[in-house]
Design an enzyme around this catalytic site. Structure first.
Site, short mmCIF file in Angstrom:
data_model
loop_
_atom_site.label_atom_id
_atom_site.label_comp_id
_atom_site.label_asym_id
_atom_site.label_seq_id
_atom_site.Cartn_x
_atom_site.Cartn_y
_atom_site.Cartn_z
N GLU A 91 34.61 30.98 30.93
CA GLU A 91 33.94 32.02 30.13
C GLU A 91 34.81 33.26 30.01
O GLU A 91 35.54 33.60 30.93
CB GLU A 91 32.67 32.47 30.86
CG GLU A 91 31.62 31.40 30.94
CD GLU A 91 30.51 31.78 31.92
OE1 GLU A 91 30.24 32.98 32.08
OE2 GLU A 91 29.94 30.86 32.51
N CYS A 112 36.71 40.60 29.42
CA CYS A 112 36.68 40.17 30.82
C CYS A 112 37.06 38.70 30.86
O CYS A 112 36.42 37.89 30.20
CB CYS A 112 35.26 40.39 31.34
SG CYS A 112 34.98 39.76 32.98
N CYS A 119 35.15 29.09 42.12
CA CYS A 119 35.82 30.01 43.05
C CYS A 119 35.59 29.51 44.47
O CYS A 119 34.50 29.04 44.80
CB CYS A 119 35.27 31.43 42.90
SG CYS A 119 36.10 32.60 44.00
N CYS A 123 31.21 34.08 47.79
CA CYS A 123 30.37 35.26 48.00
C CYS A 123 28.93 34.86 47.70
O CYS A 123 28.68 34.16 46.70
CB CYS A 123 30.82 36.40 47.11
SG CYS A 123 32.54 36.82 47.41
N CYS A 126 27.12 35.34 44.11
CA CYS A 126 27.91 35.14 42.88
C CYS A 126 27.77 33.73 42.30
O CYS A 126 27.91 32.74 43.03
CB CYS A 126 29.37 35.44 43.18
SG CYS A 126 30.47 35.12 41.81
N GLY A 166 36.31 33.25 39.10
CA GLY A 166 37.47 32.99 39.96
C GLY A 166 38.04 34.21 40.65
O GLY A 166 37.67 35.34 40.35
N SER A 221 36.25 44.41 45.04
CA SER A 221 34.83 44.08 45.20
C SER A 221 34.49 44.39 46.65
O SER A 221 34.78 43.60 47.54
CB SER A 221 34.61 42.59 44.92
OG SER A 221 34.77 42.36 43.55
N CYS A 340 28.94 36.46 35.51
CA CYS A 340 29.87 35.52 34.90
C CYS A 340 29.91 34.23 35.70
O CYS A 340 29.85 34.23 36.91
CB CYS A 340 31.26 36.15 34.86
SG CYS A 340 32.25 35.50 33.54
#
Ligand code: SAH
Ligand code: SF4
Length: 361
Positions: A91, A112, A119, A123, A126, A166, A221, A340
């Site tokens: 995306e 973005c 990933c 986290c 996410c 990612g 982050s 995302c």
């Protein structure tokens, strides 16, 4: 799978033409077609002999990304879903001017982009980490998102943030090769100052990037101002706790002029205690960093939610009262941009390509 022309830099293209017994100026012509004229096909590269176009098309694709769907409309945030050559999806999100987020460059268009399929960092809040890691994107797949978004929107992207799916720092070599294509004078030629890499805090790579000569921006982050809070939601904090991360950020500051950004998602009852705001203010002041507060966007399959507006304001005010520059994005309808990874998950699970881990909420 054919390699893509949008993944090759000038030296690599020159080498190919040399081996093919063609003059090296052909490389420049191809780069112009790909990056300046932004053509849709190799066939359209009209100053190349027809036989050469056929030969190129046998060995390369133009772009490794096939547009699959768009969500959102022109004057709002648009999310593009692209199908990769191996059937995976990524995306990219096109975000119009957002004064709260982009301050001095409020009139610009920001894209973005994703750096990996899935990933590995897991986290807990996410969507990108929900189904684990699939693979790294290569340079053409990363840089190609900019070309594709410009073609689809008919607009020129001014700012680029590596905040899609990612962990860009875990795909360092491809990331740097993509940045070379994005900033190179013969290719896209976007200024390094208009690029922001967001990372969950990979310390060795932060140090390495600090030594890189280009003035690329860095966003961290953070999402927790103490190890205790952060490690509950970001497993990486066990490997690189805050002390190690802040050391690397000091190192960054000693090499770079631009201010760091600390990103802090506000999740109700998880990391939004006002005490965290005071500690965050202390860290941000010491690092001379600005803070982006992002009320949590709900993710399908996770139970967490954002605190109410009043609480978000209180959290921000503590930072402001401590003299820290802090922005808060409160507007609704942002589930499309920040969370995302969700569109890709939906598409790939429909096609039976991803298996969800048990809910971690
Ligand atoms: N892996 C990198 C870059 C991609 S994530 C990183 O972690 O920085 C980009 C940003 O989106 C990060 O700050 C991430 O924490 C945030 N994010 C992820 N899920 C979110 C959600 N549901 N709501 C709001 N922000 C989210
Ligand atoms: Fe990966 Fe970043 Fe999501 Fe963490 S926040 S799982 S590092 S994409």
């Amino acid at each position: 799978m054919l390699p893509s022309l949008s993944g090759l830099n000038s030296e690599q293209l020159e080498q190919w033409f040399e081996q093919a017994g063609e003059p090296s100026f052909r490389a420049r012509q191809v780069l112009d077609w790909v990056w300046k004229k932004k053509v849709n096909s190799i066939e359209a590269m009209s100053n190349l002999p027809a036989a050469l176009r056929v030969k190129l098309a046998e060995q390369f694709c133009l772009s490794p990304l096939q547009h699959s769907q768009t969500q959102g409309s022109e004057d709002t945030t648009r999310k593009f879903l692209f199908r990769l050559q191996d059937g995976r999806y990524v995306e990219s999100v096109l975000i119009p001017a957002n004064p709260a987020l982009y301050g001095e460059r409020a009139d610009r268009l920001t894209l973005c982009i994703s750096s990996q399929v899935g990933c590995a960092y897991g986290c807990k809040f996410c969507a990108s980490g929900l189904a684990g890691f699939n693979r790294n994107l290569d340079a053409g797949e990363i840089a190609g998102q900019v070309l594709a978004a410009e073609q689809l929107s008919g607009e020129r992207v001014d700012n680029l943030v590596f905040m899609g799916m990612g962990e860009p720092m875990a795909n360092f070599d491809h990331l740097m090769a993509a940045i070379e294509l994005i900033t190179g004078a013969k290719t896209l030629h976007l200024g390094a100052r208009h690029l922001t890499i967001s990372t969950s805090g990979l310390v060795p790579q932060i140090r390495k990037l600090a030594e890189h000569p280009q003035q690329i921006r860095l966003a961290i982050s953070l999402h927790g101002a103490t190890d205790e809070v952060r490690e509950q939601i970001m497993p990486i904090n066990r490997k690189w706790p805050l002390a190690a991360l802040f050391d690397a950020l000091d190192y960054w500051n000693s090499h770079k002029k631009q201010k760091l950004t600390l990103e802090y998602i506000l999740i109700e009852g998880v990391n939004d205690a006002l005490e965290q705001a005071s500690i965050l203010a202390m860290h941000a002041s010491r690092l001379r960093a600005k803070v982006n507060l992002i009320p949590y966007n709900t993710v399908e399959g996770l139970d967490w939610k954002r605190p109410n507006e009043d609480h978000c304001h209180k959290f921000r005010n503590i930072l402001r009262e401590a003299g820290v520059s802090a922005t808060l994005r409160l507007e609704k309808g942002h589930d499309i941009d920040a969370a995302c990874g969700q569109l890709r998950l939906k598409q790939e699970s429909e096609e039976g390509k991803v298996v969800f881990k048990p809910s971690r909420s």
